[in-house]
Design an enzyme around this catalytic site. Structure first.
Site, PDB file in Angstrom:
ATOM      1  N   ASP A 153       0.883  -1.165   0.000  1.00 44.25           N
ATOM      2  CA  ASP A 153       0.000   0.000   0.000  1.00 44.25           C
ATOM      3  C   ASP A 153       0.921   1.216   0.000  1.00 44.25           C
ATOM      4  O   ASP A 153       1.555   1.521   1.004  1.00 44.25           O
ATOM      5  CB  ASP A 153      -0.877  -0.044   1.261  1.00 44.25           C
ATOM      6  CG  ASP A 153      -1.675   1.249   1.478  1.00 44.25           C
ATOM      7  OD1 ASP A 153      -1.663   2.116   0.586  1.00 44.25           O
ATOM      8  OD2 ASP A 153      -2.303   1.374   2.546  1.00 44.25           O
ATOM      9  N   LYS A 195       2.720  11.392  -3.353  1.00 41.58           N
ATOM     10  CA  LYS A 195       1.674  10.678  -4.093  1.00 41.58           C
ATOM     11  C   LYS A 195       0.704  11.677  -4.728  1.00 41.58           C
ATOM     12  O   LYS A 195       0.132  11.411  -5.778  1.00 41.58           O
ATOM     13  CB  LYS A 195       0.939   9.744  -3.134  1.00 41.58           C
ATOM     14  CG  LYS A 195      -0.030   8.788  -3.815  1.00 41.58           C
ATOM     15  CD  LYS A 195      -0.569   7.823  -2.793  1.00 41.58           C
ATOM     16  CE  LYS A 195      -1.686   6.966  -3.333  1.00 41.58           C
ATOM     17  NZ  LYS A 195      -2.179   6.054  -2.287  1.00 41.58           N
ATOM     18  N   GLU A 218      -7.310   0.574  -4.260  1.00 45.74           N
ATOM     19  CA  GLU A 218      -7.288   0.463  -2.799  1.00 45.74           C
ATOM     20  C   GLU A 218      -8.622  -0.044  -2.223  1.00 45.74           C
ATOM     21  O   GLU A 218      -8.616  -0.945  -1.373  1.00 45.74           O
ATOM     22  CB  GLU A 218      -6.902   1.808  -2.186  1.00 45.74           C
ATOM     23  CG  GLU A 218      -5.427   2.121  -2.411  1.00 45.74           C
ATOM     24  CD  GLU A 218      -5.065   3.578  -2.243  1.00 45.74           C
ATOM     25  OE1 GLU A 218      -5.916   4.360  -1.767  1.00 45.74           O
ATOM     26  OE2 GLU A 218      -3.937   3.944  -2.596  1.00 45.74           O
ATOM     27  N   ASP A 226     -13.014   5.310   1.983  1.00 46.62           N
ATOM     28  CA  ASP A 226     -11.580   5.364   2.294  1.00 46.62           C
ATOM     29  C   ASP A 226     -11.123   6.812   2.412  1.00 46.62           C
ATOM     30  O   ASP A 226     -10.973   7.502   1.409  1.00 46.62           O
ATOM     31  CB  ASP A 226     -10.820   4.629   1.171  1.00 46.62           C
ATOM     32  CG  ASP A 226      -9.311   4.622   1.389  1.00 46.62           C
ATOM     33  OD1 ASP A 226      -8.824   5.333   2.292  1.00 46.62           O
ATOM     34  OD2 ASP A 226      -8.619   3.903   0.645  1.00 46.62           O
TER      35      ASP A 226
END
Ligand code: AMP
Length: 628
Positions: free
Chosen positions: A20, A82, A181, A203
């Site tokens: 992850d 990211k 994800e 999420d």
């Protein structure tokens, strides 16, 4: 020496780990004795996605050590990269003010970060984080690890997925699969064991928010819809708290302008307060700027943090409602909701989700680990160690090619489940056309100029044939990683040309959203433009074909008996031809359509006559192609 035998499904090349790669923290996990586990390091399972570099390009710290360096060496320490993956400088310009490292203000290509006078891409910097995770796994297993499954937010586009894959490659990892994800999270919760059901995965991480509606049918996962915001997460709450602290500090000390290190110090304290207030009801904020002799100390309550966080959390509602709407569902159709991401530990988030979906969400797993555990389960499947689970994701925008008149011909519609492939047949527009340019576009509008250009390539070597006779097959394939492969083939000769679409940088969520919004807003106008362009294209084709035949008759290439000529009413045909040509210069689709019908009607007897002539000539030994 006997060769090693590899049985189908058996992992031939070492362990496959699940990773992850988070905005704030990253983790590496593995399935051992049937159980998914996060591989711990000295400081626990989380590796902060933070890297420190010196002036010579050497990595001096990654993870916890780098996060500590962030305080004292902000200019050499990079975090939240990211957010920058697969983006250009202009995509992320609004971010730059809040980052303590510098972005290179360059309009072209991927954004770059300057550290100690050297420039780096987010891909390289993510590569350093991945290399640290790889090393962690290698230490744990005491053997080399070279294969991984890496997760990305569901909203990541091709460029961002590709950038993630490239980062893996830089770290010496063969990235077997990029998975979403939320899909990984559903696997971690074992939702696949239910056989059937409809679930939502909420999420909220440090930097991204994803909502996915998943449908499970006989053990097969399908993403019905996805929505979210790559600029929404716990970091935004930290930033708002940071702004609150800063405004209060400057009220006491009007001249206070924080250095990059002090900004980091305030950011870390804001995050510490937020985290503490998920379990405690009050917290003492204690900031000491020793060099400036400034102390900021205050009591902060959970209620106050919730008030600061409210506008951030409110922003999760719209994507949830849109995702349900896109899937054609209402809250009562969603059977279970899963929470993922560190920020979902906030009691206010759990309440908001409960309220939105009318049910209490699942929160039994550590929300920081859920995605990594799911990635490990998928990695285990790919190494032959588990039952095969089908993971199906969807394309966020339609994909297609440009056809005559600048029209978008959609080959794969938006929200199609991937991996997928589709084929469409096209033909040449002009006589003796020996090449076609395949222009690949992404978007929902009818004209390609309103969509996004992804790639172009040329198919050459088509044999000279009359317009419309060549057959060009265009194939689109989106692989399991969401990467598009386009190929074009001329059927009769078999010549083929292809391209893998790796756009230089991707679309931001705002752009995707804008493109969808505009497709609705301009739908009527687009239909009118499409109608006009199509009738013009058809009109031009018929004018060219009629003029060609008239020329052939005039030159005597097509022979028609004089008595027949009388009955063909050539003058009426010429009048209709000119009327059509005149209307083609205008913008009236209906007029073009009417004139087109009139010309087709007028040319009918001639077409009939030519066909007869062709047949009789063919019967007398002359090839049809030579006549027509
Ligand atoms: P992730 O991207 O999933 O690693 O999530 C990281 C985010 O979760 C960061 O913004 C953290 O500050 C936040 N976070 C972690 N633990 C807590 C907590 N107990 N309460 C609130 N936020 C948290």
């Amino acid at each position: 020496m006997p060769l090693q035998i590899t049985l189908p499904g058996q992992n031939a090349g070492g362990k496959v780990v699940g990773i992850d790669l988070g905005t704030t923290n990253s983790l590496v996990a593995y399935v051992e004795f049937g159980e998914a586990k996060v591989i711990p390091g000295r400081d626990g399972g989380l590796v902060p996605s933070v890297v420190t570099l010196d002036d010579y390009g050497n990595v001096t710290a990654v993870g916890v050590a780098a996060k500590r360096r962030a305080l004292v060496d902000a200019g050499h320490t990079v975090y939240s990269v990211k957010r920058l993956m697969g983006k250009s400088y202009s995509d992320v310009q609004k971010e730059s003010g809040m980052l303590s490292y510098k972005l290179v203000p360059r309009e072209e290509g991927l954004v770059r970060i300057t550290i100690g006078g050297k420039e780096y891409t987010p891909i390289e910097l993510s590569g350093f984080v991945l290399a640290e995770l790889k090393e962690r796994a290698e230490k744990y297993f005491d053997e080399p690890v070279s294969k991984a499954v890496i997760t990305v937010p569901a909203y990541f586009n091709d460029a961002q997925r590709q950038a993630t894959k490239d980062a893996g490659r830089l770290a010496g990892l063969d990235v077997l699969r990029i998975i979403n994800e939320p899909t990984a999270a559903a696997l971690a919760y074992g939702l696949d064991r239910k056989k059937n059901g409809t679930f939502a995965v909420f999420d909220l991480g440090g930097g991204t928010f994803d909502i996915s509606i998943l449908k499970l049918t006989d053990g097969v996962f399908e993403v019905l819809s996805t929505n979210g915001d790559t600029y929404l997460g716990g970091d935004d709450i930290d930033r708002r708290l940071m702004e609150l602290f800063l405004s209060q500090i400057t009220r006491i000390e009007p001249g206070f302008t924080p250095s990059p290190e002090e900004l980091q110090q305030i950011r870390l304290e804001a995050e510490r307060a937020k985290i503490a207030l998920s379990s405690a009801h009050s917290f003492t904020v204690d900031l000491n700027f020793t060099q400036k002799n400034i102390v900021y100390k205050r009591n902060l309550t959970r209620g106050e943090v919730e008030m600061v966080a409210r506008p951030v959390l409110e922003r999760t509602k719209k994507p949830c409602l849109e995702a349900m709407k896109d899937a054609g569902l209402t809250p009562k159709d969603i059977e279970e909701v899963v929470l993922v991401g560190g920020a979902t530990r906030m009691p206010a988030v759990k309440e908001l989700v409960h309220e939105l979906f009318h049910k209490k969400p699942h929160d039994s797993l550590n929300p920081d680990e859920t995605v990594a555990l799911g990635a490990a389960i998928q990695a285990n499947v790919l190494s032959g160690g588990g039952q095969d689970i089908l993971l199906l994701d969807v394309t966020p925008l339609s994909l297609g090619i440009e056809t005559i008149g600048g029209m978008m011909s959609t080959i794969i519609p938006r929200n199609t489940t991937i991996p997928t492939k589709a084929q469409e047949n096209y033909t040449t527009f002009a006589d003796n056309q020996t090449g076609v340019i395949v222009n690949v576009f992404q978007g929902e509008r009818d004209l390609v100029k309103d969509n996004r250009h992804l790639a172009s390539f040329t198919l050459k070597g088509i044999p000279p044939l009359p317009a419309g006779a060549a057959k060009v097959e265009v194939n689109f394939l989106i692989d399991a990683d969401g990467i598009l492969h386009v190929s074009a083939k001329e059927v009769y000769t078999g010549i083929e040309s292809q391209i893998e679409v790796k756009p230089s940088y991707g679309l931001s969520d705002e752009e995707i959203e804008r493109m969808l919004r505009e497709s609705i807003q301009f739908a009527k106008q687009d239909i009118a433009v499409r109608k006009l362009t199509e009738s013009k294209t058809e009109g031009e084709r018929v004018v060219a074909a009629t003029e060609k035949v008239l020329g052939q008759i005039r030159r005597g290439d097509v022979k028609i008996a004089p008595e027949k000529m009388q009955t063909l009413n050539i003058n009426q045909m010429i009048d209709a031809l000119y009327a059509l040509k005149k209307s083609l210069a205008g913008e009236d689709a209906k007029e073009i359509g009417d004139n087109l019908s009139a010309l087709e009607h007028a040319t009918e007897p001639l077409a009939h006559e030519i066909m007869n002539a062709s047949v009789s000539e063919a019967l007398s030994g002359k090839a049809v192609e030579e006549v027509s």
